[in-house]
Write an enzyme that holds these catalytic residues in place. Structure first.
Site, PDB file in Angstrom:
ATOM      1  N   SER A  41      44.274  -9.620   6.330  1.00  0.00           N
ATOM      2  CA  SER A  41      44.647  -8.372   6.991  1.00  0.00           C
ATOM      3  C   SER A  41      45.240  -7.381   5.995  1.00  0.00           C
ATOM      4  CB  SER A  41      45.647  -8.619   8.124  1.00  0.00           C
ATOM      5  OG  SER A  41      46.979  -8.535   7.668  1.00  0.00           O
ATOM      6  N   ILE A  42      45.318  -6.140   6.439  1.00  0.00           N
ATOM      7  CA  ILE A  42      45.894  -5.065   5.634  1.00  0.00           C
ATOM      8  C   ILE A  42      47.383  -5.272   5.400  1.00  0.00           C
ATOM      9  CG2 ILE A  42      46.484  -3.576   7.595  1.00  0.00           C
ATOM     10  CD1 ILE A  42      45.422  -1.200   5.878  1.00  0.00           C
ATOM     11  N   LYS A  43      48.012  -6.090   6.238  1.00  0.00           N
ATOM     12  CA  LYS A  43      49.459  -6.272   6.160  1.00  0.00           C
ATOM     13  C   LYS A  43      49.909  -6.972   4.874  1.00  0.00           C
ATOM     14  CE  LYS A  43      50.459  -4.579  10.302  1.00  0.00           C
ATOM     15  NZ  LYS A  43      51.296  -3.388  10.511  1.00  0.00           N
ATOM     16  N   ASP A  44      48.974  -7.632   4.182  1.00  0.00           N
ATOM     17  CA  ASP A  44      49.342  -8.267   2.917  1.00  0.00           C
ATOM     18  C   ASP A  44      49.916  -7.247   1.942  1.00  0.00           C
ATOM     19  OD1 ASP A  44      48.245 -10.510   4.021  1.00  0.00           O
ATOM     20  OD2 ASP A  44      46.602 -10.708   2.593  1.00  0.00           O
ATOM     21  N   ALA A  47      53.499  -6.289   2.933  1.00  0.00           N
ATOM     22  CA  ALA A  47      54.381  -7.465   2.933  1.00  0.00           C
ATOM     23  C   ALA A  47      54.910  -7.736   1.527  1.00  0.00           C
ATOM     24  CB  ALA A  47      53.621  -8.682   3.459  1.00  0.00           C
TER      25      ALA A  47
END
Length: 451
Positions: A41-44, A47
């Site tokens: 996901s883009i959240k890496d 994060a």
């Protein structure tokens, strides 16, 4: 050349042109496929950035515990970074998130606390409140707070925005993001507008979220807030990561439209995406009247469809919520009018049965007694038997009948019927609400699918 650890694979995700699904749009649509990140996901991106900033500021110390409220994807990115950097993780999430997301977080070593969805953010049971409380109780811990942590949008200003600009060679005209914390749209949008102020930034929201109303009026209206199913987008408060001055337009997408579009993307483009990607593309279609021939639209596909196999990609889950418009046994029966079911008794002769088949131009007849179906006769089966022994025409059907047709529910989907109808078994039966039997054959299924 090798990489030193998995975190070095984050970013530089591909930009893929959409073709079939967007053929009715006048412009070029390019998907930034973020599930190529290691956490899918883009959240890496944000994060790792939030952890790095926390380390630089001395808020996250060696051996510490990362605490966060997450819909799943941010937690995955944080967990991967924690593994490499030597931290522990405790995540709170809501009970509307898919089981796959929770299981994945546990698989990478995180402790997960599931909280109720349908409570106010300030409620002590909410996943926001629980994560904040844990940060005060757990020694040597740091509450990441992706919603108000501005390192979130900084990651997209430094990474996502520049990648889009370079990959489109500066030709991008629109950025479309199904938005939740506000980090992606505010960070990437800010960078792109600095490169070209004419670029339009469009946000896709969910019904049940207050973000659209806030964007349009500046008012936080809790009357807008109600439970919704879509995961990862929309909010019941306004995170500090939002820079509304970067956003040009908001549009809301229904739970159903987002889910259906995600399935279409997978089937028509071969890109197995999550729920929010479906919402993002549906939002673009809703705004298509603002698009022109030479526009180059970049749309964020946030995460991978594997996180939603038990939900969006599960027919039963979709049907239970009225999201899947599927034809059923009942639809076939209703579509062919008031034709009565032709049956024979076990004592009817083969000759009488053949006569009925010819009279009503049918190939399959159930054999019934007072208790219901006990067997069946088919044109092909009778032909073989009569051809081998012409005298059989005077025998009772019970002596030559085949096994009964399968009995299914009246609401059984057509796709399920097609798997039950085989060469050896040419039809299925079902009872309607009145208790009357009806038959569906392979020919009926083919006709239904052709409509």
């Amino acid at each position: 050349m090798w990489l030193n650890n998995i975190l070095e694979t984050i970013g530089n995700t591909p930009l893929v042109k959409l073709n079939k699904i967007t053929e009715d749009l006048p412009c070029t649509v390019l998907a930034k496929v973020e599930y190529f990140n290691p956490g899918n996901s883009i959240k890496d991106r944000m994060a790792v950035k939030m952890i790095e900033v926390a380390e630089q500021e001395g808020k996250l110390k060696p051996g510490g515990t990362i605490i966060e409220g997450t819909s799943g994807n941010t937690g995955m990115g944080l967990a991967l970074a924690a593994i490499i950097k030597g931290y522990k993780c405790i995540f709170t999430t809501t009970d509307k998130q898919s089981k796959e997301k929770v299981d994945i977080l546990k698989a990478v070593g995180a402790e997960v606390v599931v909280c109720p969805t349908n409570v106010e953010p300030e409620d002590p049971r909410s996943y926001y409140s629980v994560s904040k409380r844990l940060a005060t109780e757990v020694p040597n811990s740091f509450y990441i707070n992706q919603y108000d942590n501005l390192a979130n949008r900084l990651a997209h200003y430094e990474q996502t925005g520049p990648e889009i600009w370079e990959q489109t060679e500066g030709k991008v005209t629109h950025l479309v993001v199904a938005t939740g914390t506000g980090g992606t749209i505010s960070g990437a949008g800010k960078y792109l507008k600095e490169k070209n102020p004419n670029i339009k930034v469009w946000a896709v929201d969910s019904y049940g979220s207050l973000l659209t109303k806030y964007f349009e009026t500046g008012e936080i209206d809790m009357k807008e807030v109600h439970p919704y199913i879509t995961e990862g987008i929309g909010e019941d408060f306004v995170p500090q990561n939002y820079d509304m001055s970067v956003i040009d337009k908001f549009t809301k997408v229904t739970d159903k439209d987002g889910a259906v579009m995600a399935r279409r993307i997978a089937k028509e483009e071969g890109i197995f995406v999550g729920y929010s990607a479906g919402s993002a593309l549906q939002g673009l279609f809703q705004l298509k009247d603002s698009l022109k021939k030479d526009d180059v639209v970049v749309i964020i596909f946030h995460d991978h469809g594997s996180r939603y196999v038990a939900k969006v990609y599960n027919d039963q889950w979709m049907m239970e919520r009225g999201f899947l418009d599927v034809k059923t046994f009942k639809d076939i029966i209703n579509g062919r009018g008031t034709k009565r079911l032709i049956t024979v008794q076990p004592t009817n002769t083969v000759a009488e049965t053949v006569e009925l088949m010819q009279q009503y131009d049918i190939e399959h007849i159930p054999v019934m007694n007072g208790n219901g179906p006990i067997g069946s006769v088919s044109e092909n089966g009778l032909f073989q038997k009569v051809f081998n022994n012409p005298d059989i025409k005077s025998e009772a059907v019970e002596n030559v009948m085949e096994k009964p047709y399968p009995l299914v529910a009246f609401e059984t989907p057509v796709e399920r019927l097609s798997s039950l109808i085989t060469k050896e078994n040419g039809a299925v039966l079902a009872k309607d609400e009145k208790g009357d039997y009806h038959i569906v054959t392979k020919y009926d299924v083919l006709q239904s699918l052709a409509k």
